[in-house]
Design an enzyme around this catalytic site. Structure first.
Site, PDB file in Angstrom:
ATOM      1  N   PHE A   1       0.853  -1.189   0.000  1.00  0.00           N
ATOM      2  CA  PHE A   1       0.000   0.000   0.000  1.00  0.00           C
ATOM      3  C   PHE A   1       0.886   1.236   0.000  1.00  0.00           C
ATOM      4  O   PHE A   1       1.676   1.426   0.930  1.00  0.00           O
ATOM      5  CB  PHE A   1      -0.858  -0.047   1.261  1.00  0.00           C
ATOM      6  CG  PHE A   1      -1.779   1.115   1.509  1.00  0.00           C
ATOM      7  CD1 PHE A   1      -3.051   1.139   0.949  1.00  0.00           C
ATOM      8  CD2 PHE A   1      -1.396   2.165   2.345  1.00  0.00           C
ATOM      9  CE1 PHE A   1      -3.925   2.192   1.218  1.00  0.00           C
ATOM     10  CE2 PHE A   1      -2.272   3.218   2.613  1.00  0.00           C
ATOM     11  CZ  PHE A   1      -3.531   3.224   2.051  1.00  0.00           C
ATOM     12  N   GLY A   2       0.783   2.054  -1.043  1.00  0.00           N
ATOM     13  CA  GLY A   2       1.655   3.219  -1.146  1.00  0.00           C
ATOM     14  C   GLY A   2       0.920   4.523  -0.916  1.00  0.00           C
ATOM     15  O   GLY A   2       0.200   4.995  -1.806  1.00  0.00           O
TER      16      GLY A   2
ATOM     17  N   SER B   1      -9.893   5.700   4.777  1.00  0.00           N
ATOM     18  CA  SER B   1     -10.822   4.636   5.172  1.00  0.00           C
ATOM     19  C   SER B   1     -10.083   3.301   5.299  1.00  0.00           C
ATOM     20  O   SER B   1     -10.415   2.474   6.146  1.00  0.00           O
ATOM     21  CB  SER B   1     -11.971   4.511   4.170  1.00  0.00           C
ATOM     22  OG  SER B   1     -11.487   4.025   2.930  1.00  0.00           O
TER      23      SER B   1
ATOM     24  N   LEU C   1      -6.919   3.081   6.153  1.00  0.00           N
ATOM     25  CA  LEU C   1      -6.120   3.179   7.384  1.00  0.00           C
ATOM     26  C   LEU C   1      -6.987   2.928   8.612  1.00  0.00           C
ATOM     27  O   LEU C   1      -6.543   2.333   9.587  1.00  0.00           O
ATOM     28  CB  LEU C   1      -5.438   4.550   7.469  1.00  0.00           C
ATOM     29  CG  LEU C   1      -4.346   4.792   6.425  1.00  0.00           C
ATOM     30  CD1 LEU C   1      -3.785   6.200   6.552  1.00  0.00           C
ATOM     31  CD2 LEU C   1      -3.210   3.776   6.569  1.00  0.00           C
TER      32      LEU C   1
ATOM     33  N   GLU D   1       0.794   4.102  10.765  1.00  0.00           N
ATOM     34  CA  GLU D   1      -0.682   4.135  10.698  1.00  0.00           C
ATOM     35  C   GLU D   1      -1.240   5.260  11.567  1.00  0.00           C
ATOM     36  O   GLU D   1      -2.224   5.096  12.272  1.00  0.00           O
ATOM     37  CB  GLU D   1      -1.271   2.802  11.157  1.00  0.00           C
ATOM     38  CG  GLU D   1      -0.716   1.625  10.422  1.00  0.00           C
ATOM     39  CD  GLU D   1      -1.563   1.230   9.229  1.00  0.00           C
ATOM     40  OE1 GLU D   1      -2.613   1.862   8.993  1.00  0.00           O
ATOM     41  OE2 GLU D   1      -1.164   0.296   8.534  1.00  0.00           O
TER      42      GLU D   1
END
Lengths: 245, 396
Positions: free
Chosen positions: B140-141, B249, B251, B375
């Site tokens: 996920f970038g 969303s 995250l 996160e």
């Protein structure tokens, strides 16, 4: 073939064991329960392997109250097709009678159980089930191979193994080596919710054994160091305290 | 030091009977993942962490157990479970190691979830089953070298080029990127709107160099994502979603899992410290009999119990679709910080042994330093709560 697997609920191996009611009853407060590992890892998994190889149906049976349903669902999550819970509890004879009563009308080819449950270690139920159904019984099987309706079972005996042949239907208790533990996956857990778990009321059976009391093993005594020069003291301790000579 | 054969003796701790609030599916899921961790993770994790190597063979095992997207529908490769089941799975994985939990969090919450939530039907069918089965590994970038807490400032961008977009830019601190088959990438279009897309790693101009020298999450692989004129077919772009709410969303979903996961790391530290305190003797008695050790243990289990209740309530809200991002922020922040404090106290109870790989404490503690920051940092989550209660934005 139709396989019946007897599954029992036992305290987790790490549970702290204590008793209540003057030592007559197991105190289960705070105890976490698991499926008896001999039933789960060896009996159930071998039944599933035979079904996967040759087709058929694996039915789980448990004798106990609704608190046992989570353990039964685990068996369904691992791969059992359906389950029956006989809604009662009692001594080994009571449990074996309920299982035999269910099995006699359902024509199972092989009835599996673990070699013992890890709580009371009785090894009684599968032998009693076999007797009540007038079926052959092989205990402590470490390997089970099927050729048509004939089973070849390997058993551990002192200093070696014993190999026996038996035709279906029969009862077998499974020991370490018969199969390997399977961990249920999330899909199996969800599928298990849709599999039937029938609850059947027990037949009336009188218990034949009453537990007088349980006792915990005595606490381990402290290690006593004796000077190598003082053999008389060692002999005295072995004679008077350990009472082994 | 010989540690790898040591048996994982972990037992669950449930001081407030929280298990009674869980369904049998949750308990079965938790016990299954715990058994898997004891069998597959515990025997090898210290050695992989020590070497700074990712046990990539565990991707397949995580897929088989059902740890990738357990709360997504089964027709798209998920497990069809609820949010509490997802939570307990993350808890048990992180009880083993935060890096192993990260492998699963990224695949499920940051790759499968956005494709499921924002992808076209064709994208879902093409990618989700293979991600669920572990055949494809995703990453996920979002974060960039110069844009961490402020992702809206990103400079990675796409330009229209007929049937494709041309992607340029760089992403940083990307879990799984060096081993990924695809990346969910967030980039600005020519109007400055943030768009999400699936970028396959064999695309020309795509590279994912590994970041070395981490003292944390050493068993998890982390890298960059570098895009030099990468052609991304237009059918790989999420059709509808525009703006930061897309990545945020995702995250939220991952942070929710972290809030549960941190409880697992804390439980492992507490479990080890409790056992050690009863075995280790000083001045002729177990150190667990001394008041100062009991203070540590009592405070640890108190904080763990509060965190268990917090995530259970958060899970109940999530199952009703009512868990807000601010509530998730509070749980992530509280529980990760709690776990780090528990790890530090547990380290003291273990004395000198606490710094060795004979015990999991120092590994958890170092891992949790990352979890505290990724996160959404500890401070940013505080400001999210601050904004929630005051209505005033302290970010800008």
């Amino acid at each position: 073939m139709k396989y019946l697997v007897c599954v029992n609920k036992t305290p987790d191996t790490t549970a702290k064991i204590s008793f209540k009611n003057d030592g007559k009853e197991f105190d289960d407060s705070g105890v976490q329960y698991i499926m008896n590992p001999y039933d789960e890892w060896y009996a159930l998994v071998r039944a599933l392997e035979l079904k996967e190889a040759n087709g058929g149906e694996v039915v789980l049976i448990n004798v106990g109250g609704p608190e046992n349903d989570t353990v039964i669902r685990k068996g369904l999550a691992i791969g059992g097709d359906k389950a029956v819970r006989i809604n009662g509890s009692g001594d080994s004879f009571y449990v074996a009678s309920q299982i035999a009563n269910y099995a006699k009308d359902n024509n199972f080819d092989i009835i599996f159980a673990g070699k013992e449950s890890i709580d009371y270690n009785g090894s009684e139920v599968p032998a009693m089930v076999a007797e009540l159904l007038d079926l052959p019984f092989i205990s402590y099987g470490i390997k089970l191979e099927m050729e048509g309706e004939t089973a070849t079972v390997t058993r551990d005996v002192e200093g070696g193994v014993e190999i026996a042949e038996v035709n279906t239907p029969f009862v077998i208790s499974a020991a370490k080596g018969m199969a390997e533990q399977r961990i249920p996956n999330m899909r199996g857990i969800m599928m298990a919710k849709k599999k039937p778990l029938d609850v059947v009321e027990p037949t009336s059976v009188e218990a034949r054994v009453e537990i007088s009391s349980f006792e915990l093993p005595p606490p381990k005594a402290e290690v006593k160091l004796v000077d190598p020069e003082n053999m008389d003291e060692l002999v005295r301790l072995l004679h008077e305290e350990a009472k082994v000579i | 030091m010989n540690h790898s054969v040591k048996t994982d003796q972990y037992t669950h701790h449930d001081h407030y009977g929280v298990d009674e609030l869980l369904d049998s599916d949750h308990l079965l899921a938790r016990d299954a993942v715990r058994a898997w961790v004891k069998q597959e993770v515990s025997p090898i994790i210290e050695s992989y962490a020590e070497k700074g190597e990712c046990p990539t063979h565990l991707f397949k095992g995580l897929a088989e157990i059902g740890a990738f997207g357990p709360s997504l529908p089964t027709e798209y490769g998920g497990g069809g479970m609820d949010e509490i089941a997802y939570g307990v799975i993350m808890q048990e994985l992180e009880r083993g190691d935060s890096g192993i939990r990260s492998m699963a969090s990224v695949q499920g919450s940051l790759v499968m979830y956005p494709i499921f939530r924002y992808g076209s039907e064709a994208q879902k069918k093409k990618y989700l089953p293979k991600l669920g089965s572990g055949e494809f590994i995703g990453c996920f970038g979002l974060t960039e070298p110069d844009h961490g807490s402020n992702p809206g400032g990103m400079t990675t961008n796409i330009k229209d080029d007929g049937d494709a977009y041309i992607l340029n830019g760089a992403k940083m601190w990307i879990t799984n990127s060096p081993v990924a088959d695809l990346a969910v990438v967030w980039a600005k279009d020519e109007e400055g709107a943030i768009r999400g897309m699936v970028v396959e790693s064999d695309s020309k101009g795509f590279s994912a160099p590994e970041i070395h020298g981490k003292w944390s999450l050493r068993a998890s692989i982390t890298g960059e994502l570098v895009f030099e004129d990468v052609r991304v077919p237009k059918e790989n772009v999420f059709p509808e979603i525009k703006g930061l709410k897309g990545p945020l969303s995702c995250l939220s979903k991952a942070r929710y899992g972290i809030a549960w996961g941190a409880v697992g790391a804390a439980l492992d530290c507490y479990d080890s410290a409790l056992r050690y305190s009863l075995e280790r003797e000083q001045f002729g008695k177990p150190i667990g009999q001394f008041q100062l050790t009991q203070k540590k243990l009592a405070e640890m289990i108190t904080e763990i119990t509060k965190a268990q209740l917090l995530v259970w309530r958060l899970g109940t809200l999530a199952n009703k679709g009512k868990a807000t991002p601010a509530q998730i922020s509070m749980a992530k922040r509280n529980n990760v910080h709690m776990a780090l404090e528990v790890a530090r106290e547990a380290r003291q109870i273990h004395g000198g042994m606490g710094i060795t790989n004979e015990y999991p404490i120092m590994r958890h503690m170092m891992n949790l330093e990352t979890v505290l920051t990724y996160e959404g940092t500890h401070d940013i989550h505080l400001l999210i709560t601050g904004m929630e209660v005051t209505g005033l934005n302290a970010f800008k």
